[in-house]
Motif scaffolding. Structure first.
Motif, mmCIF file in Angstrom:
data_model
loop_
_atom_site.group_PDB
_atom_site.id
_atom_site.type_symbol
_atom_site.label_atom_id
_atom_site.label_comp_id
_atom_site.label_asym_id
_atom_site.label_seq_id
_atom_site.Cartn_x
_atom_site.Cartn_y
_atom_site.Cartn_z
ATOM 1 N N GLU A 161 -32.134 -14.802 -9.546
ATOM 2 C CA GLU A 161 -31.744 -15.489 -8.352
ATOM 3 C C GLU A 161 -31.686 -14.448 -7.155
ATOM 4 O OE1 GLU A 161 -30.588 -18.986 -7.647
ATOM 5 O OE2 GLU A 161 -32.237 -18.706 -9.304
ATOM 6 N N ILE A 162 -31.234 -13.164 -7.455
ATOM 7 C CA ILE A 162 -31.147 -11.984 -6.564
ATOM 8 C C ILE A 162 -32.638 -11.771 -5.880
ATOM 9 C CG2 ILE A 162 -30.819 -9.702 -6.131
ATOM 10 C CD1 ILE A 162 -28.560 -9.803 -7.974
ATOM 11 N N VAL A 163 -33.645 -11.821 -6.766
ATOM 12 C CA VAL A 163 -34.993 -11.727 -6.321
ATOM 13 C C VAL A 163 -35.622 -12.775 -5.388
ATOM 14 C CG1 VAL A 163 -37.531 -11.556 -7.244
ATOM 15 C CG2 VAL A 163 -35.767 -10.251 -8.380
ATOM 16 N N THR A 164 -35.083 -14.078 -5.896
ATOM 17 C CA THR A 164 -35.571 -15.225 -5.000
ATOM 18 C C THR A 164 -35.058 -15.240 -4.044
ATOM 19 O OG1 THR A 164 -35.850 -16.411 -7.018
ATOM 20 C CG2 THR A 164 -35.739 -17.623 -5.039
ATOM 21 N N GLY A 165 -33.542 -14.709 -3.585
ATOM 22 C CA GLY A 165 -33.035 -14.944 -2.277
ATOM 23 C C GLY A 165 -33.725 -13.730 -1.432
ATOM 24 N N LEU A 166 -33.889 -12.383 -2.204
ATOM 25 C CA LEU A 166 -34.365 -11.440 -1.126
ATOM 26 C C LEU A 166 -35.817 -11.611 -0.857
ATOM 27 C CD1 LEU A 166 -33.291 -8.373 -3.226
ATOM 28 C CD2 LEU A 166 -32.470 -9.013 -0.993
ATOM 29 N N TRP A 167 -36.510 -12.490 -1.697
ATOM 30 C CA TRP A 167 -37.898 -13.006 -1.291
ATOM 31 C C TRP A 167 -37.989 -14.078 0.026
ATOM 32 C CZ3 TRP A 167 -39.623 -18.076 -2.666
ATOM 33 C CH2 TRP A 167 -40.967 -18.378 -2.193
ATOM 34 N N LEU A 168 -37.049 -14.971 -0.188
ATOM 35 C CA LEU A 168 -37.069 -15.938 0.772
ATOM 36 C C LEU A 168 -36.537 -15.244 2.253
ATOM 37 C CD1 LEU A 168 -37.477 -19.094 1.759
ATOM 38 C CD2 LEU A 168 -35.257 -19.348 0.999
ATOM 39 N N GLY A 169 -35.615 -14.525 2.036
ATOM 40 C CA GLY A 169 -35.077 -13.894 3.129
ATOM 41 C C GLY A 169 -36.032 -12.915 3.882
ATOM 42 N N TRP A 170 -36.982 -12.198 2.974
ATOM 43 C CA TRP A 170 -37.642 -11.323 3.547
ATOM 44 C C TRP A 170 -39.043 -11.901 4.186
ATOM 45 C CZ3 TRP A 170 -37.950 -6.694 5.350
ATOM 46 C CH2 TRP A 170 -39.239 -5.865 5.253
ATOM 47 N N LEU A 171 -39.499 -13.134 3.864
ATOM 48 C CA LEU A 171 -40.609 -13.894 4.593
ATOM 49 C C LEU A 171 -40.147 -14.023 6.016
ATOM 50 C CD1 LEU A 171 -41.719 -16.387 1.650
ATOM 51 C CD2 LEU A 171 -42.854 -14.323 2.618
ATOM 52 N N THR A 172 -38.867 -14.777 6.111
ATOM 53 C CA THR A 172 -38.237 -14.846 7.323
ATOM 54 C C THR A 172 -38.265 -13.498 8.355
ATOM 55 O OG1 THR A 172 -36.072 -14.867 6.832
ATOM 56 C CG2 THR A 172 -37.054 -16.910 6.657
ATOM 57 N N ARG A 173 -37.689 -12.475 7.624
ATOM 58 C CA ARG A 173 -37.461 -11.346 8.397
ATOM 59 C C ARG A 173 -38.720 -10.696 8.904
ATOM 60 N NH1 ARG A 173 -33.625 -9.564 11.518
ATOM 61 N NH2 ARG A 173 -32.320 -10.852 9.937
ATOM 62 N N LEU A 174 -39.878 -10.863 8.148
ATOM 63 C CA LEU A 174 -41.176 -10.151 8.562
ATOM 64 C C LEU A 174 -41.587 -10.827 9.758
ATOM 65 C CD1 LEU A 174 -43.106 -9.833 5.263
ATOM 66 C CD2 LEU A 174 -42.391 -8.052 6.681
ATOM 67 N N LEU A 175 -41.372 -12.186 9.963
ATOM 68 C CA LEU A 175 -41.684 -12.808 11.270
ATOM 69 C C LEU A 175 -41.171 -12.218 12.391
ATOM 70 C CD1 LEU A 175 -41.907 -16.492 9.876
ATOM 71 C CD2 LEU A 175 -43.755 -15.037 10.149
ATOM 72 N N LEU A 176 -39.581 -12.248 12.242
ATOM 73 C CA LEU A 176 -38.781 -11.590 13.373
ATOM 74 C C LEU A 176 -39.238 -10.103 13.765
ATOM 75 C CD1 LEU A 176 -35.528 -12.977 12.332
ATOM 76 C CD2 LEU A 176 -37.060 -13.840 13.866
ATOM 77 N N LEU A 177 -39.818 -9.451 12.821
ATOM 78 C CA LEU A 177 -39.969 -7.925 13.042
ATOM 79 C C LEU A 177 -41.459 -7.641 13.931
ATOM 80 C CD1 LEU A 177 -39.271 -6.206 9.672
ATOM 81 C CD2 LEU A 177 -38.141 -5.948 11.764
ATOM 82 N N ALA A 178 -42.083 -8.869 14.096
ATOM 83 C CA ALA A 178 -43.260 -8.775 14.927
ATOM 84 C C ALA A 178 -42.994 -8.555 16.346
ATOM 85 C CB ALA A 178 -44.143 -10.204 14.988
ATOM 86 N N LEU A 179 -42.080 -8.920 16.959
ATOM 87 C CA LEU A 179 -41.564 -8.692 18.161
ATOM 88 C C LEU A 179 -41.070 -7.143 18.475
ATOM 89 C CD1 LEU A 179 -41.712 -10.156 20.934
ATOM 90 C CD2 LEU A 179 -39.401 -10.904 20.308
#
Length: 259
Positions: free
Chosen positions: A82-100
């Motif tokens: 569950e920890i890996v799943t949560g980090l994976w989903l959160g990281w997918l969204t955080r990568l998009l925010l880091l583009a700016l």
């Protein structure tokens, strides 16, 4: 003791195990999701939001929660999944925010603004002021336009895609993270491309001028003009850059796993 009270006591181990499983995923995701996952936000608020979200999702996800295993190592493995799943989903969204902020770092570099760096808890110890400003603008834009709702919907829907206690498919997960990372850097370079092109033209012109007037220290004399031109260009293109970034984030948030 009434029958309802006895039944509640009998179900307490199941609800406690389910709460821990859900909190492992939602808590790790809330560390990275836009808005609530910003490091500037106090950790107590983020923890309280994760617990509240877990309490809300627990009755909905209860039919998908497996029974608590007798083996403690099996239980720990399910929590780790569950920890890996949560980090994976959160990281997918955080990568998009880091583009700016990455685009802001590139722009600051071509504008000659990287001689003044400051530590940033999210972006690292050597961060340009413009990059921090872009990161703040992205967070405000996501919250103001309601885009932060899509990742939370994806988090809730991820339990249908990946039941509690099960591990992610490794091949698909690595592929999605790799593509998201490549898309984030490609978007950052696309947003900063007018500044990169203007810098190339500017540097070529300075090179020609230095050949024509070798006695003049061209690069030192042109530094104020380079900074001023970068600020003017940023003022003209900032709205367009944010609009392009917002459209990109909205389209990619709509394809998050679980939606």
């Amino acid at each position: 003791m009434t029958g309802d009270a006895a039944e509640l006591l009998a179900q307490l181990p199941f609800w406690a195990f389910g709460f821990v499983l859900l909190l492992a995923r939602t808590g790790c995701a809330c560390m990275l999701l836009p808005g609530i996952g910003e490091v500037e936000l106090p950790s107590t608020i983020r923890a309280g939001f994760a617990v509240t979200l877990t309490v809300v999702l627990l009755p909905v996800v209860a039919p998908l929660i497996p029974p608590a295993p007798d083996d403690v190592w099996r239980c720990a493995a399910m929590v780790a999944a569950e920890i890996v799943t949560g980090l994976w989903l959160g990281w997918l969204t955080r990568l998009l925010l880091l583009a700016l902020p990455i685009a802001g770092q590139i722009i600051a570099s071509v504008m000659g603004q990287t001689n003044v760096l400051q530590p940033d808890p999210a972006l690292g110890p050597q961060t340009a002021v413009l990059s921090s400003l872009m990161a703040m603008a992205g967070t405000v834009l996501v919250l103001a336009t309601g885009l932060h709702v899509l990742p939370f919907m994806a988090l809730a829907g991820s339990y249908d895609l990946i039941p509690p206690g099960t591990l992610l498919p490794a091949a698909d997960t690595a592929d999605q993270v790799t593509r998201a990372l490549a898309d984030a850097f490609a978007l950052a370079l696309r947003l900063a491309s007018p500044f990169v092109l203007a810098s190339l033209v500017w540097q070529a012109g300075l090179g020609v001028l230095s050949k024509l007037v070798p006695q003049l220290h061209v690069f030192f004399a042109a530094m104020p003009g380079e900074i001023l031109a970068g600020i003017v260009l940023l003022g003209l293109l900032a709205t367009t850059m944010l609009a392009v970034w917002q459209d990109y984030v909205q389209s990619h948030f709509a394809t998050l796993p679980g939606l």
